[in-house]
Enzyme design. Structure first.
Site, PDB file in Angstrom:
ATOM      1  N   ASP A 166      25.264  37.692 -35.251  1.00 40.03           N
ATOM      2  CA  ASP A 166      25.534  39.081 -34.900  1.00 40.03           C
ATOM      3  C   ASP A 166      25.511  40.006 -36.112  1.00 40.03           C
ATOM      4  O   ASP A 166      26.421  40.785 -36.308  1.00 40.03           O
ATOM      5  CB  ASP A 166      26.907  39.105 -34.191  1.00 40.03           C
ATOM      6  N   ASN A 416      30.495  28.775 -39.482  1.00 39.51           N
ATOM      7  CA  ASN A 416      31.072  29.754 -38.572  1.00 39.51           C
ATOM      8  C   ASN A 416      30.567  29.482 -37.166  1.00 39.51           C
ATOM      9  O   ASN A 416      29.362  29.555 -36.897  1.00 39.51           O
ATOM     10  CB  ASN A 416      30.689  31.182 -38.966  1.00 39.51           C
ATOM     11  N   GLU A 417      31.485  29.134 -36.292  1.00 43.94           N
ATOM     12  CA  GLU A 417      31.243  29.022 -34.857  1.00 43.94           C
ATOM     13  C   GLU A 417      30.053  28.169 -34.436  1.00 43.94           C
ATOM     14  O   GLU A 417      29.229  28.608 -33.636  1.00 43.94           O
ATOM     15  CB  GLU A 417      31.097  30.421 -34.254  1.00 43.94           C
ATOM     16  N   TYR A 473      39.043  36.210 -29.244  1.00 41.15           N
ATOM     17  CA  TYR A 473      38.908  37.581 -28.738  1.00 41.15           C
ATOM     18  C   TYR A 473      39.592  37.745 -27.384  1.00 41.15           C
ATOM     19  O   TYR A 473      39.027  38.312 -26.463  1.00 41.15           O
ATOM     20  CB  TYR A 473      37.417  37.947 -28.662  1.00 41.15           C
ATOM     21  N   TYR A 477      36.446  39.896 -25.349  1.00 40.35           N
ATOM     22  CA  TYR A 477      35.453  39.173 -24.534  1.00 40.35           C
ATOM     23  C   TYR A 477      36.127  38.495 -23.346  1.00 40.35           C
ATOM     24  O   TYR A 477      35.482  38.184 -22.361  1.00 40.35           O
ATOM     25  CB  TYR A 477      34.713  38.133 -25.390  1.00 40.35           C
ATOM     26  N   GLU A 511      39.032  35.662 -37.028  1.00 38.25           N
ATOM     27  CA  GLU A 511      38.458  36.787 -36.286  1.00 38.25           C
ATOM     28  C   GLU A 511      39.342  37.101 -35.098  1.00 38.25           C
ATOM     29  O   GLU A 511      39.815  36.195 -34.404  1.00 38.25           O
ATOM     30  CB  GLU A 511      37.035  36.472 -35.771  1.00 38.25           C
ATOM     31  N   TRP A 556      38.585  41.076 -37.483  1.00 38.13           N
ATOM     32  CA  TRP A 556      37.144  41.318 -37.426  1.00 38.13           C
ATOM     33  C   TRP A 556      36.908  42.734 -37.005  1.00 38.13           C
ATOM     34  O   TRP A 556      37.289  43.088 -35.910  1.00 38.13           O
ATOM     35  CB  TRP A 556      36.476  40.360 -36.413  1.00 38.13           C
TER      36      TRP A 556
HETATM   37  C1  EVA Z   1      31.782  39.818 -32.686  1.00 41.07           C
HETATM   38  N1  EVA Z   1      32.225  37.492 -33.028  1.00 41.07           N
HETATM   39  O1  EVA Z   1      31.534  39.545 -31.535  1.00 41.07           O
HETATM   40  C2  EVA Z   1      31.888  38.698 -33.717  1.00 41.07           C
HETATM   41  C3  EVA Z   1      30.596  38.466 -34.470  1.00 41.07           C
HETATM   42  C4  EVA Z   1      30.825  37.329 -35.466  1.00 41.07           C
HETATM   43  O2  EVA Z   1      30.181  39.649 -35.127  1.00 41.07           O
HETATM   44  C5  EVA Z   1      31.960  36.268 -33.510  1.00 41.07           C
HETATM   45  O3  EVA Z   1      31.610  35.084 -35.574  1.00 41.07           O
HETATM   46  O4  EVA Z   1      32.435  35.334 -32.906  1.00 41.07           O
HETATM   47  C6  EVA Z   1      31.097  36.068 -34.695  1.00 41.07           C
HETATM   48  O5  EVA Z   1      29.718  37.150 -36.278  1.00 41.07           O
HETATM   49  O6  EVA Z   1      31.959  40.971 -33.043  1.00 41.07           O
END
Ligand code: EVA
Length: 598
Positions: A166, A416-417, A473, A477, A511, A556
């Protein structure tokens, strides 16, 4: 070990380094004809381009911005003399891969866009003359490159990068380029590891040289007084009443390494050095034996016009903003940054989780949204995996080699992820962690950032890390807006499942955040409005404050940043606590208050 890879260019009694930054020449090579047409010797119809900078946002047309394929840079540089020394070129990075030519001769090639590229040009360079430098670069993504992605060819033949991540696929010569001259017999690399005993410290060092003359190492305090000295390629500097490098209270010594022949100094290298220890003990992160709660950001190297190009004023502004929020830490998501970021973090007492560019290890161009859906893309079960692993190991090696002596770097993040739910992933990452642990002379904690599919019951990789980093998130999300109470319920549920595993390691949120438009205010709050970002944060804080094994929160993102275009991105990712121009959104005041006493 690569000669001079880890040593930042410095001027000393025996060394010179001259910046080659400025306007160079540039040309896209969509048909990959450059080599055949000998562009390494000379390029017709080139245009001017600044180094360092990403190329994408310098132009006004769509094609140039999104260009994917081969592209070339060239410049001429004068070399006054070449006797009794090695002459080298050092690029902070070439993204994502590059081949360097001097006077038409191929010097070196390098894969990976976020670590230095070094070439010894002693044998091809002409003294007292201008010499010709050409770089063939390429910014295509594939499933064995770090970061991962693919390339799509449009019907008109234009190639487009399809990142599985992203952030915009910014490319080019994005960091400074130096011409370096060092003595024939020289210091190739060094490492220094501190330990504390009472008020004193011992700095165990190891110096690698390419000769047999004696090595002398001295440590000077901030006032320039010599406080310790030792000789030999391996040794210990004993420092009485040591001033420690502390979080947000940095103290740096000057380390001076010399190769000597009697009184004659054959080579000399100097660097700032912070004495500190880091350790994970139970659920605590300890710096100099004291627990630290991580407060800060996931960041990007990202700014208007220059893209990912290195820029000192931006570094300064970002640190001022971070200090204003009372932060003490950031993660170099999702790739190793330019070295100057780490140097400044050393000065400012910031902790860094240093991340390798292992991002996109899940087959999706919207993995930020797919994370958490349970989708499985068989990423670690494909024929490209051995090539990917080879690259991954090499880049971990180069990152640790480059960054190992920074006081600020307290941990390395090795992914990362990625998809972590298979035994294939476990086998893959076991090798990566094993290698990283062998390489770090300071034995720092190793970690990686896990997305939501890496749930306590399914994840096959959490046992590899020294502390857990979660990207979550809940309320964005998952169950956003009016459903946020459900989100928090689910968040607690997951944390209780982790708690039940009794891992006895710290957990850090690397994040959490919401896309927020700096222009939007709304009562009652709605998603994308500033009020919602604050409400989401307050709800997340309640979860963080419930579990004592949670030892950090890196939101984040520090600032809004550019991404690939798409229906889920509004001219980029808007999860910044600051705007892309580095002005505060309301959430910045929320963090400033919370972190003042945290
Ligand atoms: C996002 N989420 O959705 C962030 C991304 C990031 O920018 C993630 O690790 O899970 C990613 O790169 O904003």
């Amino acid at each position: 070990m690569l000669d001079q890879l880890s040593l930042y260019p410095r001027i000393t009694h025996t060394r010179t380094s001259v910046s080659l930054d400025g306007m160079w020449h540039f040309r896209f090579d969509p048909e990959s004809i450059g080599e055949q047409e000998k562009w390494m010797d000379h390029m017709d119809s080139s245009i001017s381009i600044p180094v360092p900078s990403s190329f994408a946002d310098l132009f006004t047309d769509q094609y140039s911005k999104n260009y994917c394929g081969d592209f070339w840079y060239e410049t001429d540089f004068f070399v006054p003399k070449t006797e009794n020394c090695r002459t080298m070129l050092r690029f902070g990075s070439i993204t994502h891969r590059g081949t360097v030519y001097v006077n038409g001769v191929k010097i070196t090639e390098h894969e990976g866009g976020f670590l230095p590229v070094i070439g010894d040009i002693t044998d091809v360079v002409k003294p007292g003359e201008f010499n010709h430098l050409a770089v063939k670069a390429n910014n295509e993504l594939n499933e064995s490159s770090l970061p991962c992605g693919s390339v799509k060819t449009l019907q008109n033949g234009t190639k487009l990068a399809f990142p599985y991540f992203d952030f915009f696929n910014y490319s080019g010569i994005q960091r400074s380029v130096y011409l370096i001259q060092i003595p024939d017999e020289h210091i190739q690399d060094y490492s220094a590891v501190s330990s504390l005993s009472g008020n004193d410290a011992d700095v165990a060092y190891e110096v690698i040289t390419n000769g047999e003359h004696e090595v002398r190492v001295s440590l000077f305090d901030a006032d320039g007084n010599k406080v310790a000295e030792s000789s030999g390629k391996k040794g210990t500097l004993h420092v009485e009443n040591a001033h420690l490098w502390n979080v947000r209270k940095a103290y740096l010594y000057n380390l001076c390494i010399q190769i000597v022949d009697g009184e004659k100094v054959i080579d000399e290298y100097m660097e700032r050095y912070g004495i500190r220890t880091v350790e994970i003990k139970g659920t605590k992160i300890l710096v100099n034996g004291n627990p630290v709660y991580l407060k800060g950001f996931g960041k990007h190297e990202d700014f208007d016009i220059i893209g990912r190009g290195f820029n000192w004023p931006l570094v300064k502004r970002d640190f001022e903003c971070m200090k204003w929020t009372n932060a003490n830490c950031f993660r170099t998501s999702h790739y190793p940054y330019a070295e100057e970021w780490y140097q400044f973090a050393d000065e400012e007492g910031f902790l860094i989780i240093d991340e390798v560019a292992a991002v996109g290890m899940m087959r999706s161009t919207r993995n930020f949204a797919v994370a958490g859906t349970g989708n499985y893309t068989y990423f670690f079960e494909t024929p490209t995996v051995p090539a990917l692993l080879k690259n991954h190991l090499l880049q971990v090696e180069e990152m640790i080699e480059r960054d190992k002596n920074h006081a600020s770097v307290f941990a390395f993040s090795l992914f990362n992820e990625p998809e972590t739910t298979s035994t294939y992933a476990h086998d893959y990452f076991s090798k990566v962690f094993e290698r990283a642990r062998e390489l770090d002379p300071q034995h720092r904690p190793m970690t990686g950032a896990f997305e939501k599919n890496s749930a306590p019951e399914k994840c096959q990789c959490y046992m590899l890390v020294d502390f857990m980093c979660l990207n979550r998130y809940y309320g964005w999300y998952i169950s956003g807006g009016p459903e946020i109470s459900d989100a928090i319920y689910k968040f607690h549920d997951e944390m209780q499942r982790w708690q039940a595993k009794k891992l006895n390691v710290p957990f850090v949120f690397t994040e959490f955040g919401t896309d927020t438009l700096a222009t939007e205010h709304k009562l009652p709050s709605v998603m994308w409005a500033q009020e919602y970002q604050n409400e989401y944060l307050e709800e997340n804080f309640k979860v963080f404050d419930t579990y004592d094994f949670i030892q950090g929160e890196l939101v984040w993102n520090f600032a809004d940043f550019q991404t690939t275009e798409g229906i889920m991105r509004v001219n980029g990712n808007k999860k910044g606590v600051f705007t892309r121009e580095r002005q505060p959104k309301d959430a910045a005041f929320t963090f400033r208050k919370r972190w003042e006493n945290k």
